[in-house]
Design a protein around this motif. Structure first.
Motif, PDB file in Angstrom:
ATOM      1  N   TYR A  52       0.788  -1.380  -0.114  1.00 14.19           N
ATOM      2  CA  TYR A  52      -0.144  -0.058   0.074  1.00 14.19           C
ATOM      3  C   TYR A  52       0.826   1.202   0.034  1.00 14.19           C
ATOM      4  O   TYR A  52       1.922   1.152   0.481  1.00 14.19           O
ATOM      5  CB  TYR A  52      -0.884   0.139   1.191  1.00 14.19           C
ATOM      6  CG  TYR A  52      -1.911  -1.074   1.009  1.00 14.19           C
ATOM      7  CD1 TYR A  52      -2.927  -1.310   0.284  1.00 14.19           C
ATOM      8  CD2 TYR A  52      -1.707  -2.410   1.792  1.00 14.19           C
ATOM      9  CE1 TYR A  52      -3.918  -2.148   0.115  1.00 14.19           C
ATOM     10  CE2 TYR A  52      -2.739  -3.328   1.794  1.00 14.19           C
ATOM     11  CZ  TYR A  52      -3.465  -3.245   0.857  1.00 14.19           C
ATOM     12  OH  TYR A  52      -4.450  -4.325   0.936  1.00 14.19           O
ATOM     13  N   TRP A  63      -2.982   3.508   7.118  1.00 13.22           N
ATOM     14  CA  TRP A  63      -3.715   2.453   6.363  1.00 13.22           C
ATOM     15  C   TRP A  63      -4.287   1.628   7.475  1.00 13.22           C
ATOM     16  O   TRP A  63      -3.484   1.152   8.394  1.00 13.22           O
ATOM     17  CB  TRP A  63      -2.819   1.567   5.335  1.00 13.22           C
ATOM     18  CG  TRP A  63      -2.744   2.155   4.109  1.00 13.22           C
ATOM     19  CD1 TRP A  63      -1.496   3.013   3.751  1.00 13.22           C
ATOM     20  CD2 TRP A  63      -3.429   2.101   2.953  1.00 13.22           C
ATOM     21  NE1 TRP A  63      -1.648   3.359   2.309  1.00 13.22           N
ATOM     22  CE2 TRP A  63      -3.047   3.113   1.908  1.00 13.22           C
ATOM     23  CE3 TRP A  63      -4.900   1.619   2.949  1.00 13.22           C
ATOM     24  CZ2 TRP A  63      -3.626   2.899   0.747  1.00 13.22           C
ATOM     25  CZ3 TRP A  63      -5.249   1.680   1.501  1.00 13.22           C
ATOM     26  CH2 TRP A  63      -4.757   2.444   0.570  1.00 13.22           C
ATOM     27  N   PHE A 121      -5.025   1.642  -4.482  1.00 13.87           N
ATOM     28  CA  PHE A 121      -4.494   1.637  -3.202  1.00 13.87           C
ATOM     29  C   PHE A 121      -2.843   1.726  -3.131  1.00 13.87           C
ATOM     30  O   PHE A 121      -2.166   1.842  -2.075  1.00 13.87           O
ATOM     31  CB  PHE A 121      -4.862   0.360  -2.465  1.00 13.87           C
ATOM     32  CG  PHE A 121      -4.547  -1.050  -3.082  1.00 13.87           C
ATOM     33  CD1 PHE A 121      -3.429  -1.469  -3.171  1.00 13.87           C
ATOM     34  CD2 PHE A 121      -5.590  -1.617  -3.853  1.00 13.87           C
ATOM     35  CE1 PHE A 121      -3.211  -2.844  -4.056  1.00 13.87           C
ATOM     36  CE2 PHE A 121      -5.500  -2.734  -4.476  1.00 13.87           C
ATOM     37  CZ  PHE A 121      -4.244  -3.372  -4.419  1.00 13.87           C
ATOM     38  N   ALA A 154      -8.640  -2.843   2.921  1.00 17.54           N
ATOM     39  CA  ALA A 154      -7.738  -1.604   3.260  1.00 17.54           C
ATOM     40  C   ALA A 154      -8.224  -0.347   2.939  1.00 17.54           C
ATOM     41  O   ALA A 154      -9.038  -0.251   1.896  1.00 17.54           O
ATOM     42  CB  ALA A 154      -6.366  -1.983   2.716  1.00 17.54           C
ATOM     43  N   ARG A 156      -7.588   4.145   3.594  1.00 24.45           N
ATOM     44  CA  ARG A 156      -6.846   5.326   4.286  1.00 24.45           C
ATOM     45  C   ARG A 156      -7.384   6.579   3.729  1.00 24.45           C
ATOM     46  O   ARG A 156      -7.760   6.551   2.576  1.00 24.45           O
ATOM     47  CB  ARG A 156      -5.456   4.944   3.874  1.00 24.45           C
ATOM     48  CG  ARG A 156      -4.607   6.300   4.580  1.00 24.45           C
ATOM     49  CD  ARG A 156      -2.976   6.021   4.128  1.00 24.45           C
ATOM     50  NE  ARG A 156      -2.134   7.088   4.698  1.00 24.45           N
ATOM     51  CZ  ARG A 156      -0.906   7.275   4.446  1.00 24.45           C
ATOM     52  NH1 ARG A 156      -0.554   6.531   3.437  1.00 24.45           N
ATOM     53  NH2 ARG A 156      -0.227   8.086   4.933  1.00 24.45           N
TER      54      ARG A 156
END
Length: 190
Positions: A52, A63, A121, A154, A156
Motif C-alpha cells: 500500500y 492504512w 491503493f 484496506a 486510508r
C-alpha cells in the motif's frame, strides 16, 4: 482623537469581513480517534502490508483494514459549520481503498473509485468539493462506503474542511455614531 476615530473605523471594517479558518480535520488512524471512524462492517486493524501507498498526508493518516472478508464497510467524518459561512466552505482530502468505494457529503456523492485496480491503493487519490449547496449550516457528514473484492479490506483517508468565519453584522446606527465622532474630532482641533 483622530487616531481613535481611524482605529474605530478600521475595527468596524474588520467586523464586517470574514476570515478563512480550518473548520475541522480528520484521518483514518490505527485504533481510531482520528476523526474518520468505522461505523459498520467489522473491526479496524493496522495494515502493515508494504503493497500500500506510504505517501505522507496532512493530517497524518494510517492504512487500516477490516476483518470482515468481502463485506461492505462504512466510515464517517462529522464536522460542524456553525459560526462559519457555508458559501465559502471547501472540503478536500486524500483517499485510497482496496478495492472500490464512494464518498458522499450529506447524502450526495462527491467521489468514487468504481473499478477494481491496484492504483486505488498504491497511490492516494485527491477529492474535493466547494459546492455550497452540499454543505449544511450546522452538522455535516462525510461518508465513505467501501467494498472489497476478496481478502481484507484496506482503507486510508484524510479530510480537511475550511471556511470563512461568519461576518459579524455592523449595527445600522454605528456608522452614524462614527460620523458624529469625526465631527467632534474636527471641532476639537479648531
Amino acid at each position: 482623537m483622530k487616531n481613535a476615530v481611524i482605529s474605530a473605523v478600521v475595527g468596524l471594517a474588520a467586523l464586517g469581513t470574514a476570515n478563512a479558518a480550518i473548520v475541522d480535520q480528520g484521518a483514518t488512524t490505527v485504533g481510531g480517534g482520528g476523526g474518520i471512524e468505522l461505523v459498520s462492517g467489522g473491526n479496524a486493524i493496522l495494515q502493515a502490508n508494504g503493497l500500500y501507498s506510504s505517501q505522507t498526508t496532512t493530517p497524518a493518516s494510517d492504512w487500516v483494514w477490516t476483518d470482515n472478508g468481502d463485506q461492505t464497510t462504512t466510515w464517517t467524518f462529522t464536522f460542524d459549520l456553525t459560526g462559519f459561512d457555508k458559501s465559502t466552505a471547501v472540503l478536500s482530502g486524500l483517499w485510497g481503498v482496496d478495492n472500490t468505494g464512494t464518498i458522499d457529503l450529506n447524502g450526495t456523492q462527491i467521489a468514487n473509485l468504481p473499478v477494481v485496480t491496484t492504483a486505488n491503493f498504491t497511490s492516494l487519490i485527491s477529492y474535493s468539493t466547494s459546492d455550497s449547496s452540499l454543505f449544511n449550516m450546522g452538522m455535516n457528514v462525510l461518508t465513505f462506503v467501501l467494498s472489497d473484492a476478496g481478502g481484507p479490506e484496506a482503507f486510508r483517508a484524510t479530510a480537511t474542511v475550511e471556511a470563512d468565519t461568519s461576518a459579524i453584522p455592523v449595527p445600522a446606527a454605528l456608522p452614524l455614531f462614527l460620523a458624529g465622532l469625526a465631527v467632534v474630532a474636527r471641532k476639537r482641533r479648531k
